[in-house]
Design a protein around this motif. Sequence first.
Motif, short mmCIF file in Angstrom:
data_model
loop_
_atom_site.label_atom_id
_atom_site.label_comp_id
_atom_site.label_asym_id
_atom_site.label_seq_id
_atom_site.Cartn_x
_atom_site.Cartn_y
_atom_site.Cartn_z
N GLU A 139 18.50 -19.13 25.41
CA GLU A 139 17.86 -18.51 26.57
C GLU A 139 18.49 -18.98 27.85
OE1 GLU A 139 13.45 -18.72 25.85
OE2 GLU A 139 14.20 -19.82 24.13
N LYS A 140 18.92 -20.24 27.88
CA LYS A 140 19.54 -20.75 29.10
C LYS A 140 20.96 -20.27 29.24
CE LYS A 140 16.26 -23.62 30.40
NZ LYS A 140 15.90 -24.80 29.60
N MET A 141 21.67 -20.13 28.11
CA MET A 141 23.11 -19.88 28.20
C MET A 141 23.43 -18.45 28.55
SD MET A 141 25.34 -21.90 25.49
CE MET A 141 24.57 -21.46 23.99
N VAL A 142 22.50 -17.53 28.26
CA VAL A 142 22.89 -16.14 28.27
C VAL A 142 22.51 -15.43 29.57
CG1 VAL A 142 21.48 -14.25 27.36
CG2 VAL A 142 23.28 -15.18 26.02
N ARG A 143 21.69 -16.09 30.41
CA ARG A 143 21.22 -15.44 31.64
C ARG A 143 22.37 -15.03 32.52
NH1 ARG A 143 16.19 -18.82 32.33
NH2 ARG A 143 14.98 -17.56 30.91
N GLY A 144 22.37 -13.79 32.93
CA GLY A 144 23.39 -13.33 33.86
C GLY A 144 24.64 -12.80 33.21
N HIS A 145 24.74 -12.90 31.89
CA HIS A 145 25.93 -12.39 31.23
C HIS A 145 25.69 -10.99 30.70
CE1 HIS A 145 28.31 -15.97 31.43
NE2 HIS A 145 27.35 -16.70 30.91
N LEU A 146 26.76 -10.34 30.23
CA LEU A 146 26.64 -9.00 29.69
C LEU A 146 26.28 -9.06 28.22
CD1 LEU A 146 29.89 -7.57 31.19
CD2 LEU A 146 27.62 -7.43 32.15
N VAL A 147 25.92 -7.91 27.67
CA VAL A 147 25.52 -7.87 26.27
C VAL A 147 26.69 -8.25 25.36
CG1 VAL A 147 24.66 -6.39 24.45
CG2 VAL A 147 23.75 -6.18 26.70
N ALA A 148 27.90 -7.85 25.73
CA ALA A 148 29.05 -8.21 24.90
C ALA A 148 29.28 -9.71 24.92
CB ALA A 148 30.29 -7.47 25.39
N ASP A 149 28.97 -10.35 26.07
CA ASP A 149 29.10 -11.81 26.11
C ASP A 149 28.05 -12.46 25.23
OD1 ASP A 149 29.70 -11.67 29.65
OD2 ASP A 149 31.09 -11.55 27.96
N LEU A 150 26.87 -11.83 25.16
CA LEU A 150 25.81 -12.38 24.31
C LEU A 150 26.30 -12.47 22.88
CD1 LEU A 150 22.79 -12.95 23.56
CD2 LEU A 150 22.56 -10.51 23.34
N VAL A 151 27.02 -11.46 22.43
CA VAL A 151 27.52 -11.46 21.06
C VAL A 151 28.50 -12.60 20.86
CG1 VAL A 151 28.92 -10.13 19.48
CG2 VAL A 151 27.13 -9.02 20.74
N ALA A 152 29.38 -12.81 21.86
CA ALA A 152 30.36 -13.90 21.73
C ALA A 152 29.66 -15.26 21.73
CB ALA A 152 31.38 -13.82 22.87
N ILE A 153 28.63 -15.40 22.58
CA ILE A 153 27.95 -16.69 22.66
C ILE A 153 27.21 -16.97 21.35
CG2 ILE A 153 26.13 -17.96 23.84
CD1 ILE A 153 26.79 -16.43 26.31
N LEU A 154 26.56 -15.94 20.82
CA LEU A 154 25.83 -16.13 19.57
C LEU A 154 26.79 -16.50 18.45
CD1 LEU A 154 22.92 -15.89 18.78
CD2 LEU A 154 23.33 -13.54 18.14
N ALA A 155 27.98 -15.90 18.45
CA ALA A 155 28.95 -16.25 17.42
C ALA A 155 29.42 -17.68 17.57
CB ALA A 155 30.14 -15.30 17.49
N SER A 156 29.48 -18.16 18.82
CA SER A 156 30.02 -19.51 19.01
C SER A 156 29.00 -20.59 18.73
CB SER A 156 30.54 -19.69 20.42
OG SER A 156 29.47 -19.91 21.30
N GLY A 158 20.64 -2.86 33.44
CA GLY A 158 21.95 -2.26 33.21
C GLY A 158 22.55 -2.89 31.98
N GLU A 159 23.67 -3.61 32.12
CA GLU A 159 24.24 -4.32 31.00
C GLU A 159 24.00 -5.82 31.09
OE1 GLU A 159 26.09 -2.03 28.08
OE2 GLU A 159 26.89 -4.04 28.32
N THR A 160 23.43 -6.27 32.21
CA THR A 160 23.27 -7.71 32.39
C THR A 160 21.98 -8.17 31.75
OG1 THR A 160 24.04 -7.15 34.57
CG2 THR A 160 23.63 -9.44 34.15
N VAL A 161 22.05 -9.29 31.10
CA VAL A 161 20.89 -9.84 30.40
C VAL A 161 20.09 -10.70 31.37
CG1 VAL A 161 20.15 -11.31 28.52
CG2 VAL A 161 22.10 -9.85 28.21
N ILE A 162 18.81 -10.36 31.57
CA ILE A 162 17.97 -11.17 32.44
C ILE A 162 17.25 -12.23 31.60
CG2 ILE A 162 16.15 -11.10 34.14
CD1 ILE A 162 18.17 -9.33 35.04
N ASN A 163 16.70 -11.80 30.47
CA ASN A 163 15.96 -12.72 29.62
C ASN A 163 16.31 -12.43 28.19
OD1 ASN A 163 14.17 -14.59 30.70
ND2 ASN A 163 12.91 -12.95 31.50
N CYS A 164 16.30 -13.47 27.37
CA CYS A 164 16.60 -13.26 25.96
C CYS A 164 15.58 -14.05 25.17
CB CYS A 164 18.01 -13.73 25.69
SG CYS A 164 18.39 -13.89 23.97
N ILE A 165 14.76 -13.40 24.38
CA ILE A 165 13.69 -14.09 23.64
C ILE A 165 13.99 -13.96 22.15
CG2 ILE A 165 11.23 -14.17 23.26
CD1 ILE A 165 11.05 -12.46 25.85
#
Lengths: 409, 170, 162
Positions: free
Chosen positions: A382-399, A49-56
Amino acid sequence: MAQLEEANLDLYKHLVSERALTGETMLLNMGPQHPSTHGVLRLLLELDGETVINCIPDIGYLHTGIEKNMEAKTYLKAEVMSDRLDYMNTMGNNLAYVLAVEKLVELDVPPRAQAIRVILTELQRIASHLVFLGAFGLDLAAMSVFLYCFREREAILDIAELCSGQRMMTTYFRPGGLWRDVPVEFEAAVRNFLKIFPKRVDEYETLLTKNPILLDRTVGIGKLDIATALQHGATGPMLRASGLNWDLRKARPYSGYEQYDFNVPTRTEGDTFARYIVRIEEFRESMKIVEQALNKLPMGPINSDNRKFVPPPRSELGVSMESLIHHFKLWTEGFPAPKASVYSAVESPRGELGVYLEGDGGPKPQRVHWRTPSFDNLSTIEKMVRGHLVADLVAILASIDIVLGDIDR
Amino acid sequence: MDKKLEPIVQALQEKYTTSIEEFRDEVHIFIEAEQIVDALTLLRDKYDFELLSALTATDYWPQQSPRFHVIYQLSSIARNLTLQLRVPLNGHNPKLPTSTRVYQVANWRERELLDMFGIEIEGHPDPRRILMPEGTQGHPLRKDFPLGYEEPQFTFNVEEINLRKPYAKD
Amino acid sequence: MGIEQKLGNMGIATTTLETVVNWSRTNAMWPMLFGLACCAIEMMAAQASHYDMSRFGMELMRASPRQSDLMIVAGRLSRKMAPVLRQLYDQMPEPKWVIAMGDCASCSGVFNNYALVQGVDEIVPVDVYVAGCPPRPEALIHGVVTLYEKVKGEKFKDLAVT
């Protein structure tokens, strides 16, 4: 060569969960060219869905071969390439390289050069954090912050242009001191900047820090605890936002940092908002350091006296035979370094920037390795983003504040 | 050498086959490839070296044994110390056990060693190239890999180089 | 006396079709975000308030190649990224132009080695080269204005497909 190949899932089979192979979760490519990545980074996302399971992450799209290219040049000429690594913090890269060379050949630096190096490095830190703030705001769709930050950055780039003639890739620090002394207008320009900047920082804080949209999008998102951060080698504001007070300027001071009185901002939550607050506080601390260094700026020579490594001033070339010989040897051959290795680290706006420099007895280095902070900082994603939404991924990457030139070298 | 570092260096010397080198107040300890994971675990658990700052290698071609020196730069935050471990490796078939279980950052750093130097890492969970594109032949940071230098165009040779360069049509 | 005075009163202006088409193409040319490295920062500085590029029609930068007509290749192009650049260029609709911004895009700049494509014109045909490492925002604006001059001089007979 110029044809894209079909992506092969076999490469990533061991990294994604089994649900991806059946098609239950979606594999999405957040490709090298995307408006919200800070450079050419490719993220392979496994989404439910929108939740990130894995990010490589897939890096290497900006690999420039700087380390191998530096082995083919003399020590002075290789410094030109060091600016282009972490292009937000160009003078900081120069400082790291120059300190390593000076440690290798045992060269002393006069105090005036050290103080000017500190002033320019701290101004560069402010400039780098301004771009972080602008990109952070832009990724979270607050576009006016971007325009304000770049207006301040112009003032700092004007100061850099005043000293060295170039806005960004200055190569102003040389082994043994500086390229040239700062002009007379330098002090007035820096004081002017210090007068206007504190109010601007308060302006950014009123725009962002208590903004409910920002708080919703960043508080509690992307938590990183100290143990994970240390295991992944994350240093700099990422580690300080998680709670560990570790700053190389205080722990292993270099270039005269022990004379200046400043704090190291730390927070304990370890989320995106904490990383943002740490960098805002670092603005204020850097201004304190610049002011103290400017007040205490000693008079004196700019370069070390050792003519075997530092070129003599041109006025001497007409009258002294040794100066002419030194000048000739330095520009045709370069200075030799002993057959040994050093590792020297400085605190860049992203973390620990280290240079492993090995000489081979001749004028060209045997090996130059850059321990760049963004490489290690990115491996935490990879550890920080598990379980978050794609929009949160953008915020985490920016931070995390990555610079792809740092990662791919 | 730093006073606090002496007991640590002595403990390492007793347990493993090592030799010490000191340069500009840094300590470099040479360790064999089979013992490196034990040494790292000991340093991390007993002596608080929590941070692996850098993991890289140097190529000493044409010298073949040892050809590579793998360098582990360790940093202790609690005690404010640094230490460097060097592992000499042979030129034919260089192999190194993985340190991923000791420091997580070694995952990406060892992939970089594999990519750039061709050092095989035993037990690595994800042995793929990291910086160069998939399907590259060769390992760029080895000394026998060419730099890829292209002749610069000056006025006297600009036409001949223009004929050879693969410009894009359309 | 002449025809101009009569026409001006009636609200009619005369021109050629080529001039109108070229004028409309230059006055709102939207670039595609293709910032790779350090030149991207100077491109962002050129877009910001001090050196404003939206005075020249580049109001916003579209990330999607389907909606842009200009590609400013800002930064060094590595061999891994080259197929991506070609695919993005192919996805842009005609008419399209390319500005190679900076030394690394024009001729690979400081880096003469295995990892970089030696000049973006090995992959895509370039219209304007902007020199500098990185070029000042004013230099980029000069490059853009040079491209506008080039576009204003385009004739239909060159673009015709026979």
